[in-house]
Write a protein that holds these residues in place. Structure first.
Motif, PDB file in Angstrom:
ATOM      1  N   ASN A 184       2.140   1.865  -3.409  1.00  0.00           N
ATOM      2  CA  ASN A 184       1.106   2.359  -4.457  1.00  0.00           C
ATOM      3  C   ASN A 184       1.093   3.864  -4.227  1.00  0.00           C
ATOM      4  O   ASN A 184       0.833   4.358  -5.020  1.00  0.00           O
ATOM      5  CB  ASN A 184      -0.054   1.480  -4.313  1.00  0.00           C
ATOM      6  N   ARG A 185       1.123   4.255  -2.754  1.00  0.00           N
ATOM      7  CA  ARG A 185       1.003   5.688  -2.598  1.00  0.00           C
ATOM      8  C   ARG A 185       2.109   6.409  -3.162  1.00  0.00           C
ATOM      9  O   ARG A 185       1.946   7.668  -3.634  1.00  0.00           O
ATOM     10  CB  ARG A 185       0.793   6.026  -1.063  1.00  0.00           C
ATOM     11  N   CYS A 186       3.350   5.911  -2.996  1.00  0.00           N
ATOM     12  CA  CYS A 186       4.489   6.560  -3.563  1.00  0.00           C
ATOM     13  C   CYS A 186       4.202   6.705  -5.057  1.00  0.00           C
ATOM     14  O   CYS A 186       4.673   7.652  -5.697  1.00  0.00           O
ATOM     15  CB  CYS A 186       5.712   5.755  -3.376  1.00  0.00           C
ATOM     16  N   ASP A 228       0.974  -1.330  -0.006  1.00  0.00           N
ATOM     17  CA  ASP A 228      -0.012   0.027   0.150  1.00  0.00           C
ATOM     18  C   ASP A 228       0.773   1.397   0.032  1.00  0.00           C
ATOM     19  O   ASP A 228       0.547   2.120  -0.770  1.00  0.00           O
ATOM     20  CB  ASP A 228      -1.013   0.056   1.279  1.00  0.00           C
ATOM     21  N   TYR A 229       1.941   1.301   0.790  1.00  0.00           N
ATOM     22  CA  TYR A 229       2.857   2.432   0.762  1.00  0.00           C
ATOM     23  C   TYR A 229       3.444   2.593  -0.675  1.00  0.00           C
ATOM     24  O   TYR A 229       3.552   3.705  -1.005  1.00  0.00           O
ATOM     25  CB  TYR A 229       4.028   2.441   1.808  1.00  0.00           C
ATOM     26  N   GLU A 255       1.483   6.741  -6.872  1.00  0.00           N
ATOM     27  CA  GLU A 255       0.568   7.687  -7.229  1.00  0.00           C
ATOM     28  C   GLU A 255       1.046   9.185  -7.005  1.00  0.00           C
ATOM     29  O   GLU A 255       0.767  10.070  -8.054  1.00  0.00           O
ATOM     30  CB  GLU A 255      -0.894   7.361  -6.108  1.00  0.00           C
ATOM     31  N   LYS A 256       1.832   9.289  -5.971  1.00  0.00           N
ATOM     32  CA  LYS A 256       2.246  10.734  -5.929  1.00  0.00           C
ATOM     33  C   LYS A 256       3.427  11.158  -7.081  1.00  0.00           C
ATOM     34  O   LYS A 256       3.419  12.364  -7.598  1.00  0.00           O
ATOM     35  CB  LYS A 256       2.902  10.909  -4.501  1.00  0.00           C
ATOM     36  N   PRO A 298       5.300   9.341   0.275  1.00  0.00           N
ATOM     37  CA  PRO A 298       4.138   9.568  -0.299  1.00  0.00           C
ATOM     38  C   PRO A 298       3.434  10.930   0.101  1.00  0.00           C
ATOM     39  O   PRO A 298       2.943  11.427   0.414  1.00  0.00           O
ATOM     40  CB  PRO A 298       3.341   8.326   0.045  1.00  0.00           C
TER      41      PRO A 298
END
Length: 131
Positions: free
Chosen positions: A106-108, A103-104, A110-111, A131
């Motif tokens: 994927n947030r990275c 999850d972390y 996305e950002k 992120p």
């Protein structure tokens, strides 16, 4: 967009780029990761040298731990040399989580994609933590 991968993220970058590719972003956005060795940059280069080379070649430095103290620290270099057209430095807040936390990671991703798609609004920002 070309990212200069700090020498301390060489292995991490493979996982990170893999996540970017597996989400299909490579087909939509031009992203390339470049290592120090690919551009003949010594791993013991100081932050000023790294930052200047990245700016000169329109690359975003992707790092996890560049120095914040000293006359050639990344922080000092950005204070002295950053302009409104300078590309930001992207710092991964927790490199270990990038490897171990889906999850972390994927947030990275996305950002990072948000920054690439809207790069002109991030110019001059100095450093962006993801992120």
């Amino acid at each position: 967009m070309i990212f200069l991968i700090d020498h301390n993220l060489k292995g991490h970058s493979l996982v990170f780029f893999g996540a970017i590719a597996s989400q299909g972003w490579i087909d939509i956005v031009s992203i390339r990761f470049v290592t120090f060795s690919e551009i003949n940059l010594s791993v013991d280069s100081n932050d000023r040298t790294v930052w200047r080379l990245a700016q000169k070649n329109e690359m975003i430095l992707l790092t996890a731990n560049r120095s914040m103290k000293g006359k050639d620290s990344l922080e000092q270099v950005m204070r002295e040399e950053n302009t409104s057209t300078s590309l930001p430095v992207i710092t991964i807040s927790n490199a270990d989580r990038l490897l171990n936390d889906y999850d972390y990671r994927n947030r990275c991703v996305e950002k990072l994609i948000e920054i690439v798609l809207d790069i002109d609004n991030y110019r001059g920002a100095k450093r962006i933590f993801i992120p």
